[in-house]
Design an enzyme around this catalytic site. Structure first.
Site, PDB file in Angstrom:
ATOM      1  N   TRP A 105     -92.868 -65.350 -23.530  1.00 10.43           N
ATOM      2  CA  TRP A 105     -93.366 -66.207 -24.615  1.00 10.43           C
ATOM      3  C   TRP A 105     -93.895 -67.527 -24.072  1.00 10.43           C
ATOM      4  O   TRP A 105     -94.918 -68.041 -24.523  1.00 10.43           O
ATOM      5  CB  TRP A 105     -92.273 -66.450 -25.661  1.00 10.43           C
ATOM      6  CG  TRP A 105     -91.884 -65.195 -26.370  1.00 10.43           C
ATOM      7  CD1 TRP A 105     -90.662 -64.597 -26.365  1.00 10.43           C
ATOM      8  CD2 TRP A 105     -92.728 -64.346 -27.171  1.00 10.43           C
ATOM      9  NE1 TRP A 105     -90.684 -63.445 -27.114  1.00 10.43           N
ATOM     10  CE2 TRP A 105     -91.947 -63.272 -27.620  1.00 10.43           C
ATOM     11  CE3 TRP A 105     -94.077 -64.403 -27.544  1.00 10.43           C
ATOM     12  CZ2 TRP A 105     -92.450 -62.248 -28.419  1.00 10.43           C
ATOM     13  CZ3 TRP A 105     -94.595 -63.388 -28.351  1.00 10.43           C
ATOM     14  CH2 TRP A 105     -93.776 -62.334 -28.777  1.00 10.43           C
ATOM     15  N   ASP A 175     -90.340 -74.680 -28.030  1.00  9.43           N
ATOM     16  CA  ASP A 175     -90.312 -73.451 -28.819  1.00  9.43           C
ATOM     17  C   ASP A 175     -88.853 -73.024 -28.934  1.00  9.43           C
ATOM     18  O   ASP A 175     -88.253 -72.574 -27.958  1.00  9.43           O
ATOM     19  CB  ASP A 175     -91.153 -72.377 -28.103  1.00  9.43           C
ATOM     20  CG  ASP A 175     -91.110 -71.017 -28.805  1.00  9.43           C
ATOM     21  OD1 ASP A 175     -90.406 -70.880 -29.821  1.00  9.43           O
ATOM     22  OD2 ASP A 175     -91.793 -70.086 -28.307  1.00  9.43           O
ATOM     23  N   LYS A 199     -85.771 -64.818 -36.173  1.00  9.03           N
ATOM     24  CA  LYS A 199     -84.640 -64.598 -35.273  1.00  9.03           C
ATOM     25  C   LYS A 199     -83.384 -65.274 -35.817  1.00  9.03           C
ATOM     26  O   LYS A 199     -82.388 -64.624 -36.047  1.00  9.03           O
ATOM     27  CB  LYS A 199     -84.966 -65.089 -33.871  1.00  9.03           C
ATOM     28  CG  LYS A 199     -85.792 -64.040 -33.114  1.00  9.03           C
ATOM     29  CD  LYS A 199     -86.984 -64.560 -32.437  1.00  9.03           C
ATOM     30  CE  LYS A 199     -87.869 -63.422 -31.945  1.00  9.03           C
ATOM     31  NZ  LYS A 199     -89.135 -63.913 -31.438  1.00  9.03           N
TER      32      LYS A 199
HETATM   33  C1  LIG Z   1     -90.323 -64.040 -30.907  1.00  6.44           C
HETATM   34  C2  LIG Z   1     -90.775 -65.230 -30.190  1.00  6.44           C
HETATM   35  C3  LIG Z   1     -92.075 -65.712 -30.306  1.00  6.44           C
HETATM   36  C4  LIG Z   1     -93.140 -65.008 -31.101  1.00  6.44           C
HETATM   37  O1  LIG Z   1     -92.933 -65.167 -32.452  1.00  6.44           O
HETATM   38  P1  LIG Z   1     -93.952 -64.628 -33.543  1.00  6.44           P
HETATM   39  O2  LIG Z   1     -93.398 -65.246 -34.783  1.00  6.44           O
HETATM   40  O3  LIG Z   1     -93.883 -63.142 -33.513  1.00  6.44           O
HETATM   41  O4  LIG Z   1     -95.294 -65.120 -33.203  1.00  6.44           O
HETATM   42  C5  LIG Z   1     -92.392 -66.879 -29.645  1.00  6.44           C
HETATM   43  N1  LIG Z   1     -91.491 -67.536 -28.895  1.00  6.44           N
HETATM   44  C6  LIG Z   1     -90.236 -67.089 -28.742  1.00  6.44           C
HETATM   45  C7  LIG Z   1     -89.279 -67.839 -27.889  1.00  6.44           C
HETATM   46  C8  LIG Z   1     -89.835 -65.922 -29.380  1.00  6.44           C
HETATM   47  O5  LIG Z   1     -88.585 -65.477 -29.226  1.00  6.44           O
END
Ligand SMILES: *Cc1c(COP(=O)(O)O)cnc(C)c1O
Length: 364
Positions: A105, A175, A199
């Site tokens: 990511w 993030d 998540k």
């Molecule tokens: C799952 C995830 C993403 C991507 O998320 P989307 O909502 O599917 O775009 C980005 N960064 C991290 C750390 C993730 O776990």
């Protein structure tokens, strides 16, 4: 196999949600608060929607201790759209931005920034298959940078920053998609925190962005409205139709977090779950081999492999007979990945821990 009731769900995202939250949503599914309609059937300009929308914001503010000089925004497009919006808004002409590339990511975020402007790698852990978190001293950034971007929890490889660098005047953007609200954090250390909800906070469909107001004020002006943080802030994230049902679910999950005792209680709960599973790995005489360096292990995603890919598969099939599901590793690293976000229960982790021990014993 058709399951009778709820399985022990370790999905990586979207992921399990608290049963009480699901039951509450179910109970009011057809008739929300005596309105005679579902929450998903009502206007985003109505007073019922407005109350829930603002409640989600105020709960986030309270639970994360978000200072008054920050905006809390709801945006669609997932964390992946933030990979683009961040440089579009904050990487002004003539500026550069750094990315710690610690997983898939993080790398995607870096690559997207490169489409918009001058992004560079502030640190990389690629040489060791991203099994570690860089030391603060490895981070290269310079005082005039637009920002430094980190990924607090690397969902796929199972590593997590346990502390964050003090970057001085360089805005720190993180993030937190897979670990937001898993523990207390000092929001004032960050210029921006963002997270897809699916998540740790609710179902898919909404992304939370917590941004310091001076960042928004200094952001690029020549952007399409729908990609401008200032536009979201101006209209309290209701410039256009927000993902109403996702936000409603997020509000419920946040209420649940509050009932549990907030971020402090979440950390306690999450650390007990993680400790249990890592101890099974560490006491298996190498049968279960963890991917992450012990010091950098994630409290949210426990990654490990068995002595062969064939045994990985056998173990997962065996686990399914114990109602343990969602433990397949990401295709990029294989093995197993157990996602134990806030909503995953200690009881489910105990079942998994026993299943791991039994499987090893039965083979021996
Ligand atoms: C799952 C995830 C993403 C991507 O998320 P989307 O909502 O599917 O775009 C980005 N960064 C991290 C750390 C993730 O776990």
């Amino acid at each position: 196999m058709t399951k009778k009731f709820r399985v022990h769900n370790f999905n990586a995202g979207p992921s399990t949600l608290p049963l009480s939250v699901m039951e509450e949503a179910q109970a009011e599914f057809l008739n929300y608060a005596g309105t005679g309609m579902s929450f998903m059937e009502m206007s985003h300009r109505g007073k019922e929607y407005d109350a829930v929308h603002n409640k989600a914001i105020s709960l986030l503010k309270e639970l994360m201790g978000v200072p008054d000089d920050y905006e809390i925004l709801f945006i669609q497009g997932g964390a992946s759209m933030q990979f683009a919006m961040i440089p579009m808004n904050f990487l002004l002409p003539g500026k550069q931005c750094g990315y710690a590339v610690t997983g898939v990511w993080a790398e995607k975020a870096y690559e997207e920034a490169g489409v918009i402007g001058n992004a560079y790698i502030a640190a990389s852990t690629k040489d060791t298959n991203n099994n570690r978190i860089p030391a603060f001293t490895e981070l290269k950034y310079s005082p005039k940078d637009a920002y430094l971007h980190l990924t607090s929890n690397n969902t796929i490889v199972g590593t997590q920053w346990h502390d964050f660098p003090d970057t001085g005047n360089v805005p720190l953007i993180v993030d937190m998609s897979s670990d937001i609200l898993c523990r207390p954090v000092d929001v004032s250390r960050f210029a921006m925190i963002y997270a897809g909800a699916q998540k740790n906070l609710g179902p898919a469909g909404v992304t939370i962005a917590i941004i310091r107001k001076d960042m928004i004020a200094g952001a690029a002006k020549n952007l399409p409205i729908i990609l401008s943080y200032a536009a979201y802030a101006k209209d309290n994230s209701i410039y256009n139709t927000p993902p109403t049902f996702s936000i409603y679910m997020v509000a419920k999950v946040l209420e649940w977090v509050k009932e549990q005792g907030g971020a402090v209680a979440m950390e306690k709960r999450n650390s007990a779950k993680a400790k249990l599973l890592y101890s099974v790995i560490d006491e298996s005489n190498g049968f279960y081999k963890g991917h992450a360096n012990a010091a950098d292990r994630s409290m949210m995603n426990v990654t490990f492999r068995l002595p062969s890919a064939e045994l990985d598969k056998k173990f997962m099939a065996y686990a399914a007979t114990e109602n343990v599901v969602g433990i397949g590793g990401h295709r990029s690293i294989g093995g197993c990945r157990v996602s134990i976000y806030n909503s995953a229960s200690l009881e489910s982790c105990q079942v998994l821990a026993e299943t791991m021990k039994k499987f090893q014993k039965n083979l021996g």
